[in-house]
Write a protein that holds these residues in place. Sequence first.
Motif, PDB file in Angstrom:
ATOM      1  N   GLY A 169       0.816  -1.203   0.000  1.00 22.60           N
ATOM      2  CA  GLY A 169       0.000   0.000   0.000  1.00 22.60           C
ATOM      3  C   GLY A 169       0.847   1.248   0.000  1.00 22.60           C
ATOM      4  N   ASP A 170       0.205   2.360  -0.341  1.00 20.83           N
ATOM      5  CA  ASP A 170       0.891   3.643  -0.327  1.00 20.83           C
ATOM      6  C   ASP A 170       1.060   4.123   1.109  1.00 20.83           C
ATOM      7  N   GLY A 171       2.050   4.983   1.294  1.00 23.52           N
ATOM      8  CA  GLY A 171       2.312   5.479   2.625  1.00 23.52           C
ATOM      9  C   GLY A 171       2.184   6.982   2.739  1.00 23.52           C
ATOM     10  N   VAL A 172       1.931   7.425   3.965  1.00 22.55           N
ATOM     11  CA  VAL A 172       1.902   8.852   4.284  1.00 22.55           C
ATOM     12  C   VAL A 172       3.176   9.182   5.041  1.00 22.55           C
ATOM     13  N   PRO A 173       3.995  10.129   4.539  1.00 24.10           N
ATOM     14  CA  PRO A 173       5.273  10.410   5.213  1.00 24.10           C
ATOM     15  C   PRO A 173       5.068  10.905   6.642  1.00 24.10           C
ATOM     16  N   VAL A 174       5.869  10.341   7.557  1.00 21.53           N
ATOM     17  CA  VAL A 174       5.867  10.827   8.936  1.00 21.53           C
ATOM     18  C   VAL A 174       7.229  11.392   9.323  1.00 21.53           C
ATOM     19  N   SER A 175       8.234  11.160   8.486  1.00 22.91           N
ATOM     20  CA  SER A 175       9.564  11.685   8.754  1.00 22.91           C
ATOM     21  C   SER A 175      10.330  11.756   7.456  1.00 22.91           C
ATOM     22  N   ALA A 176      11.090  12.833   7.287  1.00 28.66           N
ATOM     23  CA  ALA A 176      11.904  12.979   6.095  1.00 28.66           C
ATOM     24  C   ALA A 176      13.300  12.406   6.281  1.00 28.66           C
ATOM     25  N   ALA A 177      13.558  11.847   7.441  1.00 33.31           N
ATOM     26  CA  ALA A 177      14.874  11.272   7.736  1.00 33.31           C
ATOM     27  C   ALA A 177      14.825   9.758   7.576  1.00 33.31           C
ATOM     28  N   GLY A 178      15.979   9.172   7.312  1.00 35.32           N
ATOM     29  CA  GLY A 178      16.068   7.721   7.233  1.00 35.32           C
ATOM     30  C   GLY A 178      15.928   7.091   8.605  1.00 35.32           C
ATOM     31  N   GLY A 179      15.726   5.784   8.619  1.00 35.63           N
ATOM     32  CA  GLY A 179      15.464   5.118   9.880  1.00 35.63           C
ATOM     33  C   GLY A 179      16.576   4.220  10.365  1.00 35.63           C
ATOM     34  N   GLU A 180      17.826   4.417   9.897  1.00 34.24           N
ATOM     35  CA  GLU A 180      18.904   3.507  10.292  1.00 34.24           C
ATOM     36  C   GLU A 180      19.106   3.452  11.806  1.00 34.24           C
ATOM     37  N   PRO A 181      19.101   4.584  12.541  1.00 30.64           N
ATOM     38  CA  PRO A 181      19.254   4.481  13.999  1.00 30.64           C
ATOM     39  C   PRO A 181      18.159   3.649  14.651  1.00 30.64           C
ATOM     40  N   ALA A 182      16.928   3.770  14.143  1.00 31.95           N
ATOM     41  CA  ALA A 182      15.832   2.988  14.704  1.00 31.95           C
ATOM     42  C   ALA A 182      16.009   1.509  14.399  1.00 31.95           C
ATOM     43  N   VAL A 183      16.473   1.190  13.204  1.00 33.68           N
ATOM     44  CA  VAL A 183      16.715  -0.209  12.842  1.00 33.68           C
ATOM     45  C   VAL A 183      17.815  -0.788  13.730  1.00 33.68           C
ATOM     46  N   ASP A 184      18.853  -0.012  13.981  1.00 34.84           N
ATOM     47  CA  ASP A 184      19.918  -0.483  14.867  1.00 34.84           C
ATOM     48  C   ASP A 184      19.382  -0.767  16.271  1.00 34.84           C
TER      49      ASP A 184
END
Length: 326
Positions: A169-184
């Motif tokens: 499905g399509d998404g609605v942006p909630v952040s313009a930053a990447g999520g690498e710290p969250a994935v870590d």
Amino acid sequence: MDFTISLEQRQFSESLHDFLRGADTPAAARAWAGGDHEPGLKLWRDLGEIGVAALLVPDEFGGLGAGATDAVLAFEALGYHCVPGPVVETAVVAPTLLTGDDARRWLPELATGNEVATVFAPPQVPLALDADIAALTLRIGQDRVDRVDGELEPVRSIDPTRRLFRVRGDGVPVSAAGGEPAVDLGTLAVAAQLLGAGRRLLDLAGEYAKQRHQYGKPIGQYQAIKHLLADVVTGLELARPLAYGAAVAAEAGAGTVTRDVSAAKVAAADAAYRAARTALQVHGAIGYTAEHDLGLWLTKVRALAGAWGSGAVHRRRVLAALKGDK
């Protein structure tokens, strides 16, 4: 870096273990696997009342504003007691991703345990855990994070308490930053779960080795069993400092976080897998039965070992960091 766990943190860990010992988490896990989510969701709401769901939520949104070390302590306990549900996604990853209006809308609910969230992050985390009961589904991309409300396709999981879905499905942006710290951070929390599950498997094996008799004495008195269990202890004790070292690096904003998290995930997965194999060997045929609680942790370890990046993926990341590759 200070690797010392404070008295307050030790007391938090002990109180969390005490609470979970009385919560009959195996029953909640079995119910979750069978499609009855209410016991597991109630457990999560109860954990929300004692602050587990709020650990990484900022103070301004009703959270505790704690750090990665506190999260590792908590998720060791959650892994030890086999707590079901998207707990990593709800308590660790989503609070790290949400900003602005989305943070104001969702974080107070996540902090209390009244709602749960799930995430997926192709290609490392291609499937969303328990997306059918999550109020919030986030897709982590390279340069932005989206909120997605789309079609769900169930994908069979080796662990029936980990119900996986492919989200389209399509998404609605909630952040313009990447999520690498969250994935870590999510990967680190999974490593902590593996450590906790490995410790529980060791305890189950040790208890059974005292109860089961062969040739007139407990099997735990035989050197072969002692050596197997000692190897498990060694693996877990060597892996645990890597997890806490990665947590300290994350709190300090060190440039080695990705490497440290990957090293912790590899070590924790290997140690927990050894614990699972040994526990099954010690239990013998009874360990294969669906009715025995041992199976809850056996399948959990097998699933978590490949979750949030396989061993091969994380070994490559460690190697690249050591070589200085970009």
